[in-house]
Write an enzyme that holds these catalytic residues in place. Structure first.
Site, PDB file in Angstrom:
ATOM      1  N   GLN A 142       0.960  -0.996   0.065  1.00 15.39           N
ATOM      2  CA  GLN A 142       0.091   0.091   0.031  1.00 15.39           C
ATOM      3  C   GLN A 142       0.925   1.272   0.164  1.00 15.39           C
ATOM      4  O   GLN A 142       1.702   1.137   0.784  1.00 15.39           O
ATOM      5  CB  GLN A 142      -1.093   0.194   1.129  1.00 15.39           C
ATOM      6  CG  GLN A 142      -1.962  -1.271   1.314  1.00 15.39           C
ATOM      7  CD  GLN A 142      -2.485  -1.704   2.706  1.00 15.39           C
ATOM      8  OE1 GLN A 142      -1.484  -1.423   3.845  1.00 15.39           O
ATOM      9  NE2 GLN A 142      -3.551  -1.485   3.066  1.00 15.39           N
ATOM     10  N   ASP A 165      -3.926   1.449  -3.009  1.00 11.25           N
ATOM     11  CA  ASP A 165      -4.367   2.666  -2.172  1.00 11.25           C
ATOM     12  C   ASP A 165      -4.067   4.024  -2.685  1.00 11.25           C
ATOM     13  O   ASP A 165      -3.479   4.781  -1.754  1.00 11.25           O
ATOM     14  CB  ASP A 165      -4.176   2.209  -0.677  1.00 11.25           C
ATOM     15  CG  ASP A 165      -4.783   0.979  -0.214  1.00 11.25           C
ATOM     16  OD1 ASP A 165      -5.239   0.319  -0.789  1.00 11.25           O
ATOM     17  OD2 ASP A 165      -4.120   0.753   0.957  1.00 11.25           O
ATOM     18  N   ASP A 186      -7.734  -1.552  -4.760  1.00 14.40           N
ATOM     19  CA  ASP A 186      -8.650  -0.526  -3.716  1.00 14.40           C
ATOM     20  C   ASP A 186      -8.094   0.954  -3.823  1.00 14.40           C
ATOM     21  O   ASP A 186      -7.793   1.624  -3.038  1.00 14.40           O
ATOM     22  CB  ASP A 186      -8.013  -1.195  -2.370  1.00 14.40           C
ATOM     23  CG  ASP A 186      -8.869  -2.674  -2.237  1.00 14.40           C
ATOM     24  OD1 ASP A 186      -9.131  -3.087  -2.777  1.00 14.40           O
ATOM     25  OD2 ASP A 186      -7.788  -3.318  -1.363  1.00 14.40           O
ATOM     26  N   ARG A 246     -14.825  -3.669  -3.577  1.00 14.79           N
ATOM     27  CA  ARG A 246     -15.048  -4.644  -2.452  1.00 14.79           C
ATOM     28  C   ARG A 246     -15.122  -4.199  -1.145  1.00 14.79           C
ATOM     29  O   ARG A 246     -14.720  -2.988  -1.134  1.00 14.79           O
ATOM     30  CB  ARG A 246     -13.817  -5.806  -2.537  1.00 14.79           C
ATOM     31  CG  ARG A 246     -12.646  -5.195  -2.235  1.00 14.79           C
ATOM     32  CD  ARG A 246     -11.242  -6.588  -2.354  1.00 14.79           C
ATOM     33  NE  ARG A 246     -10.024  -5.927  -1.987  1.00 14.79           N
ATOM     34  CZ  ARG A 246      -9.049  -6.472  -1.854  1.00 14.79           C
ATOM     35  NH1 ARG A 246      -9.161  -7.852  -1.928  1.00 14.79           N
ATOM     36  NH2 ARG A 246      -7.724  -6.065  -1.638  1.00 14.79           N
ATOM     37  N   TRP A 248     -14.252  -2.840   2.348  1.00 13.57           N
ATOM     38  CA  TRP A 248     -13.263  -2.815   3.355  1.00 13.57           C
ATOM     39  C   TRP A 248     -13.925  -2.935   4.864  1.00 13.57           C
ATOM     40  O   TRP A 248     -13.275  -3.683   5.701  1.00 13.57           O
ATOM     41  CB  TRP A 248     -12.570  -1.402   3.143  1.00 13.57           C
ATOM     42  CG  TRP A 248     -11.176  -1.513   4.067  1.00 13.57           C
ATOM     43  CD1 TRP A 248     -10.661  -2.340   4.821  1.00 13.57           C
ATOM     44  CD2 TRP A 248     -10.516  -0.431   4.383  1.00 13.57           C
ATOM     45  NE1 TRP A 248      -9.569  -2.098   5.479  1.00 13.57           N
ATOM     46  CE2 TRP A 248      -9.516  -0.785   5.532  1.00 13.57           C
ATOM     47  CE3 TRP A 248     -10.673   1.027   4.115  1.00 13.57           C
ATOM     48  CZ2 TRP A 248      -8.668   0.133   5.789  1.00 13.57           C
ATOM     49  CZ3 TRP A 248     -10.003   2.019   4.806  1.00 13.57           C
ATOM     50  CH2 TRP A 248      -8.972   1.633   5.572  1.00 13.57           C
TER      51      TRP A 248
END
Length: 324
Positions: A142, A165, A186, A246, A248
């Protein structure tokens, strides 16, 4: 006589109307009145120095940043309304941006997601125009480009680039328009109530676009992706390899509406992550090869688009720039 006056009035109205739309594609190549300046010939050579100079004032303030790449890691925590302007020849698009703020560090190296961010906004009422923000770490961990952790934040014709991220839309009400967000895993995540309009959302690897972290029924947050273009980065074949999101946290809430979903979107659309999650995932009037919802998983039904007032609050016109 009356006919001449009418023609004059119509001509005046026509000119006034034309003048009203002309500024939409004008440039910003010098500092707006009252702004401090950053650049080789500016008041400050770094953006960090310009932010420090603001001190503890609560007055409205603005900073104009001249063209260049700024290797900095910034925390913005100003008590007044702050506007950051990047130099550009066309204020309405990110494609002519000339200012990039970049830093390279992963979350494991930095100790937290927030500490890895190239820019971390902690104060309310910040508006950002025509600035690129990047974390150059790439794949493997990330690594955040922007943490947006405050209320009434506006981003106009900006770019956010990373891999995992990228954009931490963490808390508060946030507005993104005419912007570009790039990543793979993400890359739009957090628990802000965020509206994305006319944005290019670009996947540079297989993964998940959103990872929203709403977790209580009393939480009013949404991610609304409105009139956006989802696409693969240039030269990358991601057919069927990208999911819309999705969860978190267990009650993630996301809608894609009036957007273009190409064939990079997996037929299932959505994916799982949080144990016991019952996310609220919606799609409304989207187009493109990836917009067929017949094989979707975790999809809820909705009969109308979500309104800006729902996502941003009834007072959003008081802080969102209506010229975009």
């Amino acid at each position: 006589m009356h006919g001449s006056l009418l023609k004059l009035a119509l001509l005046s109205f026509s000119l006034a109307s034309s003048a009203a739309v002309l500024p939409r594609d004008t440039g910003r190549t010098s500092a707006p009145s009252g702004c401090s300046t950053v650049g080789t010939s500016g008041d400050y050579s770094t953006i960090g120095d310009a932010l420090t100079a603001l001190g503890s004032s609560t007055a409205d303030a603005c900073i104009y940043i001249a063209a260049g790449t700024y290797e900095e890691q910034l925390v913005i925590n100003y008590a007044g309304h702050l506007t950051l302007y990047g130099e550009t020849t066309d204020t309405q698009t990110y494609k002519q941006n000339t200012v990039t703020i970049t830093h390279t560090i992963s979350s494991p190296e930095a100790g937290s997601l927030d500490n890895s961010a190239t820019v971390n906004i902690k104060s309310d009422l910040v508006s950002v125009y025509n600035i690129n923000i990047a974390n150059g770490y790439g794949s493997g961990a990330q690594a955040v480009a922007l943490v947006a952790n405050a209320d009434q934040l506006g981003f106009y014709a900006c770019q956010f680039t990373g891999y995992q991220d990228t954009l931490y839309a963490k808390a508060g009400h946030q507005y993104y328009i005419n912007s570009r967000i790039e990543g793979a895993v993400d890359y739009i995540f957090g628990d802000a109530s965020a509206w994305f309009e006319n944005c290019d959302i670009v996947s540079n690897g297989a993964g998940y676009i959103t990872a929203m972290s709403r977790e209580t029924t009393s939480d009013t947050a949404w991610y609304a992706i409105d009139h956006c273009n989802i696409k693969a980065a240039s030269g990358v074949d991601l057919t069927g390899d990208v999911y819309l999101g999705r969860p978190w946290r267990v009650l993630a809430r996301v809608i894609y509406q009036y957007s273009v979903l190409p064939d990079i979107i997996n037929a299932k659309g959505w994916h799982s992550m949080a144990d016991g999650a019952t996310p609220l995932y919606y799609e409304f009037n989207n187009t493109g090869a990836g917009s067929d919802t017949s094989d979707r998983e975790y999809l809820s039904t909705i009969d109308a688009p979500v309104a800006k007032e729902t996502v941003l609050g009834d007072d959003y016109k008081n802080w969102v720039d209506s010229s975009y």
